[in-house]
Scaffold this motif. Structure first.
Motif, PDB file in Angstrom:
ATOM      1  N   THR A  60       0.858  -1.178   0.000  1.00 54.39           N
ATOM      2  CA  THR A  60       0.000   0.000   0.000  1.00 54.39           C
ATOM      3  C   THR A  60       0.896   1.230   0.000  1.00 54.39           C
ATOM      4  O   THR A  60       1.893   1.273   0.719  1.00 54.39           O
ATOM      5  CB  THR A  60      -0.917  -0.004   1.231  1.00 54.39           C
ATOM      6  OG1 THR A  60      -1.752  -1.168   1.182  1.00 54.39           O
ATOM      7  CG2 THR A  60      -1.794   1.224   1.288  1.00 54.39           C
ATOM      8  N   THR A  61       0.533   2.209  -0.810  1.00 53.21           N
ATOM      9  CA  THR A  61       1.261   3.474  -0.850  1.00 53.21           C
ATOM     10  C   THR A  61       0.256   4.608  -0.688  1.00 53.21           C
ATOM     11  O   THR A  61      -0.948   4.398  -0.781  1.00 53.21           O
ATOM     12  CB  THR A  61       1.990   3.670  -2.198  1.00 53.21           C
ATOM     13  OG1 THR A  61       1.023   3.751  -3.241  1.00 53.21           O
ATOM     14  CG2 THR A  61       2.964   2.532  -2.473  1.00 53.21           C
ATOM     15  N   ASP A 135      -8.403  10.849   6.358  1.00 58.29           N
ATOM     16  CA  ASP A 135      -8.029  11.977   5.505  1.00 58.29           C
ATOM     17  C   ASP A 135      -7.002  11.599   4.445  1.00 58.29           C
ATOM     18  O   ASP A 135      -6.577  12.451   3.669  1.00 58.29           O
ATOM     19  CB  ASP A 135      -7.443  13.111   6.358  1.00 58.29           C
ATOM     20  CG  ASP A 135      -8.466  13.688   7.318  1.00 58.29           C
ATOM     21  OD1 ASP A 135      -9.670  13.553   7.043  1.00 58.29           O
ATOM     22  OD2 ASP A 135      -8.057  14.283   8.336  1.00 58.29           O
ATOM     23  N   VAL A 136      -6.567  10.343   4.424  1.00 58.71           N
ATOM     24  CA  VAL A 136      -5.478   9.914   3.548  1.00 58.71           C
ATOM     25  C   VAL A 136      -6.027   9.026   2.425  1.00 58.71           C
ATOM     26  O   VAL A 136      -6.811   8.121   2.677  1.00 58.71           O
ATOM     27  CB  VAL A 136      -4.405   9.143   4.351  1.00 58.71           C
ATOM     28  CG1 VAL A 136      -3.266   8.705   3.462  1.00 58.71           C
ATOM     29  CG2 VAL A 136      -3.884   9.984   5.502  1.00 58.71           C
ATOM     30  N   SER A 137      -5.594   9.306   1.217  1.00 54.55           N
ATOM     31  CA  SER A 137      -5.960   8.476   0.072  1.00 54.55           C
ATOM     32  C   SER A 137      -4.821   7.482  -0.176  1.00 54.55           C
ATOM     33  O   SER A 137      -3.656   7.860  -0.204  1.00 54.55           O
ATOM     34  CB  SER A 137      -6.167   9.355  -1.158  1.00 54.55           C
ATOM     35  OG  SER A 137      -6.700   8.608  -2.217  1.00 54.55           O
ATOM     36  N   LEU A 138      -5.182   6.196  -0.330  1.00 53.80           N
ATOM     37  CA  LEU A 138      -4.188   5.129  -0.450  1.00 53.80           C
ATOM     38  C   LEU A 138      -4.382   4.339  -1.738  1.00 53.80           C
ATOM     39  O   LEU A 138      -5.484   4.260  -2.270  1.00 53.80           O
ATOM     40  CB  LEU A 138      -4.315   4.157   0.738  1.00 53.80           C
ATOM     41  CG  LEU A 138      -4.159   4.748   2.130  1.00 53.80           C
ATOM     42  CD1 LEU A 138      -4.508   3.711   3.187  1.00 53.80           C
ATOM     43  CD2 LEU A 138      -2.746   5.261   2.331  1.00 53.80           C
ATOM     44  N   ASP A 139      -3.291   3.748  -2.217  1.00 52.01           N
ATOM     45  CA  ASP A 139      -3.315   2.790  -3.317  1.00 52.01           C
ATOM     46  C   ASP A 139      -2.856   1.453  -2.754  1.00 52.01           C
ATOM     47  O   ASP A 139      -1.759   1.361  -2.193  1.00 52.01           O
ATOM     48  CB  ASP A 139      -2.355   3.184  -4.439  1.00 52.01           C
ATOM     49  CG  ASP A 139      -2.850   4.318  -5.307  1.00 52.01           C
ATOM     50  OD1 ASP A 139      -4.065   4.547  -5.351  1.00 52.01           O
ATOM     51  OD2 ASP A 139      -2.012   4.970  -5.957  1.00 52.01           O
ATOM     52  N   THR A 140      -3.668   0.413  -2.900  1.00 49.74           N
ATOM     53  CA  THR A 140      -3.294  -0.936  -2.484  1.00 49.74           C
ATOM     54  C   THR A 140      -3.208  -1.788  -3.733  1.00 49.74           C
ATOM     55  O   THR A 140      -4.146  -1.837  -4.517  1.00 49.74           O
ATOM     56  CB  THR A 140      -4.309  -1.515  -1.485  1.00 49.74           C
ATOM     57  OG1 THR A 140      -4.294  -0.700  -0.301  1.00 49.74           O
ATOM     58  CG2 THR A 140      -3.950  -2.938  -1.097  1.00 49.74           C
ATOM     59  N   GLY A 141      -2.059  -2.448  -3.915  1.00 46.77           N
ATOM     60  CA  GLY A 141      -1.807  -3.190  -5.137  1.00 46.77           C
ATOM     61  C   GLY A 141      -1.741  -4.689  -4.936  1.00 46.77           C
ATOM     62  O   GLY A 141      -1.319  -5.174  -3.886  1.00 46.77           O
TER      63      GLY A 141
END
Length: 187
Positions: A60-61, A135-141
Motif C-alpha cells: 500500500t502506498t 483523511d489519507v488516500s491510499l493505493d493498495t496493489g
C-alpha cells in the motif's frame, strides 16, 4: 591476517547498512502511524464473496506516489494474499500478516498499473485499488495469479456504464503518467 581484516570490515559495513535500513523503516512506521489511521478490520460477517483472486499483495502506498510505501501496522511487506469481493467491500487476507478490509464506500478508483510500492513490471500486471482511509488516500496493489480475473474486478468496482461511480468514487482511474517507465526492459 590482512584478508581476515578486510572480510570483517566488509561484513561490519554490511551489518551497519542493514541496521540503518531497519532504523529508517521504524522511523517511517512511527511517522505514518501518527497520520494514517489503523486499517479497518474484516467484519465478523462480510457476507458471501462475489469474486476471489489469489496472488501477492504488493503493498500500500499513499495515492499518486507509487514509491511512498505505507509501512505502519504491518502494512509494508509483500505477502501471498487472497482478495475477496463482498457486497460491502474487499477483504485482503495476507498469510502471516495483518488482514484488512477495504470498505466499498471508501473505494475511489481501480486500475491496472505497472508499478507500486517499489515493484516495477514491464506491463500493467498490478491491480490497484485507490481508497480513502480517514483523511489519507491510499493505493493498495495486488499481483494476481490469474490476470484474466482483472476485468471482473474492474467491472465490479468501477462505475456502471453511463452510471455513477461507487459511493463517492472516481471509478476507473487512468494509468499514471508513463514518463518514468523503465526503458529497455521486458515490455
Amino acid at each position: 591476517m590482512e584478508r581476515l581484516l578486510l572480510t570483517l570490515g566488509i561484513v561490519a559495513f554490511f551489518l551497519i547498512c542493514l541496521w540503518g535500513m531497519w532504523l529508517g523503516w521504524r522511523r517511517k512506521a512511527r511517522s505514518q502511524s501518527a497520520r494514517i489511521a489503523p486499517f479497518p478490520e474484516i467484519p465478523a460477517d462480510p457476507g458471501e464473496f462475489q469474486l476471489e483472486s489469489t496472488g501477492v499483495c504488493v503493498g500500500t502506498t499513499t495515492a499518486g506516489n507509487w514509491q511512498d510505501r505505507v509501512v505502519t501496522r504491518g502494512a509494508g511487506p509483500r505477502s501471498g494474499a487472497v482478495w475477496r469481493l463482498h457486497p460491502d467491500g474487499v477483504t485482503v487476507e495476507r498469510g502471516g500478516l495483518p488482514d484488512f478490509w477495504i470498505p466499498r464506500a471508501s473505494i475511489t478508483g481501480i486500475r491496472r498499473d505497472s508499478r507500486l510500492a517499489g515493484k516495477v513490471t514491464g506491463t500493467d500486471v498490478l491491480l490497484v485499488i485507490t481508497w480513502q482511509l480517514g483523511d489519507v488516500s491510499l493505493d493498495t496493489g495486488f499481483r494476481g495469479d490469474d490476470l484474466a480475473d482483472y476485468p471482473q474486478w474492474i467491472n465490479e468496482l468501477s462505475p456502471e456504464p453511463g452510471g455513477d461511480a461507487p459511493a463517492g468514487g472516481q471509478g476507473v482511474l487512468p494509468p499514471k503518467d508513463t514518463d518514468h517507465d523503465i526503458k529497455g526492459g521486458a515490455q
